[in-house]
Design an enzyme around this catalytic site. Sequence first.
Site, PDB file in Angstrom:
ATOM      1  N   ASP A   1      10.763  52.226  -5.233  1.00  0.00           N
ATOM      2  CA  ASP A   1       9.783  52.909  -5.645  1.00  0.00           C
ATOM      3  C   ASP A   1       7.988  51.865  -5.037  1.00  0.00           C
ATOM      4  O   ASP A   1       7.130  51.935  -4.998  1.00  0.00           O
ATOM      5  CB  ASP A   1       9.546  52.485  -7.057  1.00  0.00           C
ATOM      6  CG  ASP A   1      10.136  53.584  -8.312  1.00  0.00           C
ATOM      7  OD1 ASP A   1      10.132  53.569  -9.052  1.00  0.00           O
ATOM      8  OD2 ASP A   1      10.073  54.483  -7.500  1.00  0.00           O
TER       9      ASP A   1
ATOM     10  N   SER B   1       9.017  58.601 -36.140  1.00  0.00           N
ATOM     11  CA  SER B   1       8.001  57.076 -36.063  1.00  0.00           C
ATOM     12  C   SER B   1       7.425  56.649 -36.914  1.00  0.00           C
ATOM     13  O   SER B   1       8.283  56.675 -37.892  1.00  0.00           O
ATOM     14  CB  SER B   1       7.331  57.786 -34.434  1.00  0.00           C
ATOM     15  OG  SER B   1       6.612  59.309 -35.512  1.00  0.00           O
ATOM     16  N   LEU B   2       6.487  55.917 -36.857  1.00  0.00           N
ATOM     17  CA  LEU B   2       5.675  55.767 -38.238  1.00  0.00           C
ATOM     18  C   LEU B   2       4.650  56.464 -37.981  1.00  0.00           C
ATOM     19  O   LEU B   2       3.517  56.654 -37.088  1.00  0.00           O
ATOM     20  CB  LEU B   2       5.558  54.164 -37.672  1.00  0.00           C
ATOM     21  CG  LEU B   2       6.487  53.524 -37.675  1.00  0.00           C
ATOM     22  CD1 LEU B   2       6.411  52.125 -37.060  1.00  0.00           C
ATOM     23  CD2 LEU B   2       7.111  53.541 -39.292  1.00  0.00           C
TER      24      LEU B   2
ATOM     25  N   GLU C   1      12.996  46.888 -30.907  1.00  0.00           N
ATOM     26  CA  GLU C   1      12.741  47.345 -29.605  1.00  0.00           C
ATOM     27  C   GLU C   1      13.057  45.852 -28.697  1.00  0.00           C
ATOM     28  O   GLU C   1      13.111  45.118 -28.621  1.00  0.00           O
ATOM     29  CB  GLU C   1      11.350  46.528 -30.837  1.00  0.00           C
ATOM     30  CG  GLU C   1      10.056  46.961 -29.802  1.00  0.00           C
ATOM     31  CD  GLU C   1       9.522  48.468 -29.996  1.00  0.00           C
ATOM     32  OE1 GLU C   1      10.636  49.436 -31.116  1.00  0.00           O
ATOM     33  OE2 GLU C   1       8.481  49.353 -29.578  1.00  0.00           O
TER      34      GLU C   1
ATOM     35  N   CYS D   1     -11.887  78.817 -21.756  1.00  0.00           N
ATOM     36  CA  CYS D   1     -12.150  79.766 -20.210  1.00  0.00           C
ATOM     37  C   CYS D   1     -11.910  80.993 -21.135  1.00  0.00           C
ATOM     38  O   CYS D   1     -10.704  81.502 -22.030  1.00  0.00           O
ATOM     39  CB  CYS D   1     -11.162  79.417 -19.235  1.00  0.00           C
ATOM     40  SG  CYS D   1     -10.847  80.354 -18.513  1.00  0.00           S
TER      41      CYS D   1
ATOM     42  N   CYS E   1     -15.659  79.322 -16.212  1.00  0.00           N
ATOM     43  CA  CYS E   1     -14.824  78.339 -15.842  1.00  0.00           C
ATOM     44  C   CYS E   1     -14.582  77.261 -14.272  1.00  0.00           C
ATOM     45  O   CYS E   1     -14.318  78.263 -13.543  1.00  0.00           O
ATOM     46  CB  CYS E   1     -13.277  78.667 -16.431  1.00  0.00           C
ATOM     47  SG  CYS E   1     -11.366  77.843 -15.783  1.00  0.00           S
TER      48      CYS E   1
ATOM     49  N   ALA F   1      14.005  50.341  -7.621  1.00  0.00           N
ATOM     50  CA  ALA F   1      12.782  49.637  -7.352  1.00  0.00           C
ATOM     51  C   ALA F   1      12.169  49.207  -6.057  1.00  0.00           C
ATOM     52  O   ALA F   1      10.826  49.718  -5.599  1.00  0.00           O
ATOM     53  CB  ALA F   1      13.148  47.679  -8.007  1.00  0.00           C
ATOM     54  N   ASP F   2      13.139  48.887  -5.377  1.00  0.00           N
ATOM     55  CA  ASP F   2      12.707  49.155  -3.842  1.00  0.00           C
ATOM     56  C   ASP F   2      12.068  49.941  -3.346  1.00  0.00           C
ATOM     57  O   ASP F   2      11.615  50.335  -2.742  1.00  0.00           O
ATOM     58  CB  ASP F   2      13.848  48.318  -3.368  1.00  0.00           C
ATOM     59  CG  ASP F   2      14.216  46.761  -3.086  1.00  0.00           C
ATOM     60  OD1 ASP F   2      15.309  46.389  -2.848  1.00  0.00           O
ATOM     61  OD2 ASP F   2      13.222  45.871  -3.579  1.00  0.00           O
TER      62      ASP F   2
ATOM     63  N   ARG G   1      15.057  56.269 -27.684  1.00  0.00           N
ATOM     64  CA  ARG G   1      14.784  57.098 -28.636  1.00  0.00           C
ATOM     65  C   ARG G   1      14.737  58.685 -28.172  1.00  0.00           C
ATOM     66  O   ARG G   1      15.101  59.225 -28.806  1.00  0.00           O
ATOM     67  CB  ARG G   1      13.302  56.732 -28.750  1.00  0.00           C
ATOM     68  CG  ARG G   1      13.162  57.691 -29.966  1.00  0.00           C
ATOM     69  CD  ARG G   1      11.259  56.784 -30.942  1.00  0.00           C
ATOM     70  NE  ARG G   1      10.493  57.765 -32.066  1.00  0.00           N
ATOM     71  CZ  ARG G   1      10.114  58.781 -32.159  1.00  0.00           C
ATOM     72  NH1 ARG G   1       9.896  59.330 -30.080  1.00  0.00           N
ATOM     73  NH2 ARG G   1       9.547  58.790 -32.663  1.00  0.00           N
TER      74      ARG G   1
ATOM     75  N   GLU H   1       5.588  42.614 -41.257  1.00  0.00           N
ATOM     76  CA  GLU H   1       5.879  42.483 -39.455  1.00  0.00           C
ATOM     77  C   GLU H   1       4.956  43.112 -38.367  1.00  0.00           C
ATOM     78  O   GLU H   1       4.803  43.955 -38.788  1.00  0.00           O
ATOM     79  CB  GLU H   1       7.569  42.636 -39.737  1.00  0.00           C
ATOM     80  CG  GLU H   1       7.937  44.366 -39.346  1.00  0.00           C
ATOM     81  CD  GLU H   1       8.772  44.257 -39.533  1.00  0.00           C
ATOM     82  OE1 GLU H   1      10.173  44.227 -38.977  1.00  0.00           O
ATOM     83  OE2 GLU H   1       9.158  45.574 -40.889  1.00  0.00           O
TER      84      GLU H   1
HETATM   85  S1  IVH Z   1      10.098  50.727 -37.660  1.00  0.00           S
HETATM   86  C1  IVH Z   1      11.833  55.180 -39.057  1.00  0.00           C
HETATM   87  N1  IVH Z   1       9.066  48.774 -37.414  1.00  0.00           N
HETATM   88  O1  IVH Z   1       7.438  51.419 -33.286  1.00  0.00           O
HETATM   89  C2  IVH Z   1      10.405  54.146 -38.932  1.00  0.00           C
HETATM   90  N2  IVH Z   1       9.119  50.131 -35.390  1.00  0.00           N
HETATM   91  O2  IVH Z   1       5.752  54.164 -34.259  1.00  0.00           O
HETATM   92  C3  IVH Z   1      11.258  53.056 -37.855  1.00  0.00           C
HETATM   93  N3  IVH Z   1       8.517  49.641 -33.496  1.00  0.00           N
HETATM   94  O3  IVH Z   1       9.565  53.677 -32.542  1.00  0.00           O
HETATM   95  C4  IVH Z   1      10.363  52.139 -36.946  1.00  0.00           C
HETATM   96  N4  IVH Z   1       8.233  47.203 -33.818  1.00  0.00           N
HETATM   97  O4  IVH Z   1       9.721  52.083 -31.872  1.00  0.00           O
HETATM   98  C5  IVH Z   1       9.458  49.465 -36.970  1.00  0.00           C
HETATM   99  N5  IVH Z   1       8.793  45.958 -36.938  1.00  0.00           N
HETATM  100  C6  IVH Z   1       9.423  47.658 -36.612  1.00  0.00           C
HETATM  101  C7  IVH Z   1       8.725  47.739 -35.070  1.00  0.00           C
HETATM  102  C8  IVH Z   1       8.384  49.180 -35.041  1.00  0.00           C
HETATM  103  C9  IVH Z   1       8.016  48.504 -33.289  1.00  0.00           C
HETATM  104  C10 IVH Z   1       8.136  51.011 -32.637  1.00  0.00           C
HETATM  105  C11 IVH Z   1       9.539  51.518 -32.579  1.00  0.00           C
HETATM  106  C12 IVH Z   1       8.798  53.379 -33.120  1.00  0.00           C
HETATM  107  C13 IVH Z   1       7.385  53.162 -33.379  1.00  0.00           C
HETATM  108  C14 IVH Z   1       6.766  53.588 -34.178  1.00  0.00           C
END
Ligand code: IVH
Length: 717
Positions: free
Chosen positions: A48, A93-94, A186, A455, A431, A45-46, A150, A127
């Site tokens: 940076d 991910s979602l 998180e 290009c 280009c 950190a220092d 992750r 949530e």
């Molecule tokens: S559920 C299988 N719940 O969003 C799905 N994710 O875009 C597990 N995140 O990588 C994720 N708040 O880092 C879930 N209440 C929540 C969340 C959450 C933040 C993040 C998480 C995930 C990303 C997906």
Amino acid sequence: MAIEKIPVENLTEEEAAAELAYLAAEIARHDELYHGKDQPEISDADYDALKRRNDAVEARFPQLARADSPSRRVGAAPLPTFAPIVHARPMLSLDNTFSDEDVRDFIASVYRFLGRLPDDSIAFTAEPKIDGLSMSIRYENGRLVNAATRGDGTTGENVTANILTIAEIPHRLPAGAPAVAEVRGEVYMAKSDFQALNAQMVAEGKQTYVNPRNTAAGSLRQLDAAVTASRKLRFFAYAWGELSEMPADTQLGMVEAFRTWGFPVNPLMKRLSNIDDIIAHYREIGLARPDLDYDIDGVVYKVDRLDLQARLGFRSRSPRWATAHKFPAEQALTTLTAIDIQVGRTGALTPVARLEPVTVGGVVVTNATLHNEDYIRGVGNSGEPIRDGRDIRVGDVVIVQRAGDVIPQIVDVVLEKRPDEAVPYEFPKTCPVCGSHAVRDINEKSGKVDAVRRCSGGFVCRAQAVEHLKHFVSRNAFDIEGLGAKQIDFFFEAESPALMIRTAPDIFTLEKRQAGSLAKLENVEGFGRVSVRKLYEAINARRTIALNRFIYALGIRHVGETTAKLLARAYGSYAAFEAGMKEAVSLSGEAWNELNRIDGIGEVVARAIVEFYKEPRNLDVIGRLLEEVTPEAAELPVASDSPVAGKTVVFTGSLEKMSRDEAKAMAERLGAKVSGSVSKKTDLVVAGPGAGSKLDKAREFGVEVIDEDQWFERIKA
Ligand code: IVH
């Protein structure tokens, strides 16, 4: 470091020159201590902070920038290294939804997939979506044994020492907790802690941090856990990985269990069954957002019952049983000072807006994407007017929008403020890097003109070649430590044959070419003896590599990480993949059909892959690469002990216990291939009432036919 005390804006030119000299020497000394002696005296950190200070002084007095400035050096800044951890269950991910309409579609898709009627209702949890970093924390026999980021979803980084400094995360679980428990959630920094940290930085005359999320990420990526400890990080638990025992059978129950184990859980989580209630809760959380002490960027909905979650399963990278309903993006006004054209890996000319710096949602934005030339002209993808046809000109006051991690974009212009001298932007027809013609292709399938101008220089274009290399070494591809974008620029430009890297195989012959050469890398500014040795080690460590990473690294158009994984899984080995692609050139026949049968690969992607393998230059590069690198065979589909694994299955007639989609997903999860038509190669036909011609065909070919009940009987573990 008394010198740090004078704010940059108060420095005289003379003081600035003295300070730049001091910083150049000081940073060089720390580089040597870190790389050369492996004995750093200061924290990352220092370090940076010194670099940032140097950049800030140079930004104010560009004329004083020194030839030996640390900002010009190619060498690797100290990058923390953490050991990899392979997640016991992938971290997914979602999917995102942006409107009430999308949410209705999501809920409808859940009902449809489960084949249930809308009146026997399915409960969802809602949530906040926390804007932090996801973390998987593993406990064995009640003790915290490791914690991982992750990463790419499959492999994360071991940050256990840092996680142990977070007071909110228990080091032990109470008696009765499962023997193996991976709790996920998180890590974030509270807004109030972030503000306090920045107040302290100001008081010490140091650069302030940009936002809580990045600061939390930076704090976690400290090799020195003492630094992490000094930043107050927090945690919310909301998900899990491996569990030897399930403490509950609903999402809400699971989170409640985490609470009793000592984890903080979010108080705004609710269980709701009715779509209107779900949307109302979203609005409520949106209204509460400014008063929460943590950043959130949406609301996550999840099917509450875990048995239904299991039936819904996953698409390639996200669950079918959850979605994130994002909050609208944040916007701000600023002036567009210039439009630059960047040339990407695939030759795409992308216009980039240079802006008067402006803060959008807590982040200073100076660049934004303008997508393509039609977008600048006020024309949409199907030729329709956008922004009521308003074009975007240099000098315009524009509306910049930023949503989460997405690149900021220019969404509109304020016509009343347009300067008289502003002229329509003329998009280049050649280009800007290699001068080749830049053309807009006609899409073979739709017959429409492509939105993107490309290009035509191909391998002649330095920009394309360099971007290819940067992609090749990037984090989710070969991920070579110490070989980042900056170093690639250096090696690409190098004139000496012993130093240059123009194509990927050159990376792996660098060490050999260096031996006995006079153009020594270790004499190049920024590369010490030790860092050169480390670079070779990092390169050699990648001489065997996962097949999906290898395929992704090739940089085939439309083949991202997910597609690369699908291909690796479907073909198993690189040789089988390449042979299949070469055989598929005619865009017909068994090899072509096999490629198109892969769930998740459409025709556009399939064509792009076959095109790639038609180009002799690509085959040449791959051939040389394979002399240096061995792609590992991919794991074949899961659950190979299932009696249907490896079988080709056809579902026909009406199914009563599951929807067609669910049947397909279930069969694939067990390692079967699902096909839409019956042939001699079909192993099994599952027929419901009303089955017609497919059933006849199955009888004709002597294929085994079973009904839905027998199917469930057969796949029982
Ligand atoms: S559920 C299988 N719940 O969003 C799905 N994710 O875009 C597990 N995140 O990588 C994720 N708040 O880092 C879930 N209440 C929540 C969340 C959450 C933040 C993040 C998480 C995930 C990303 C997906």
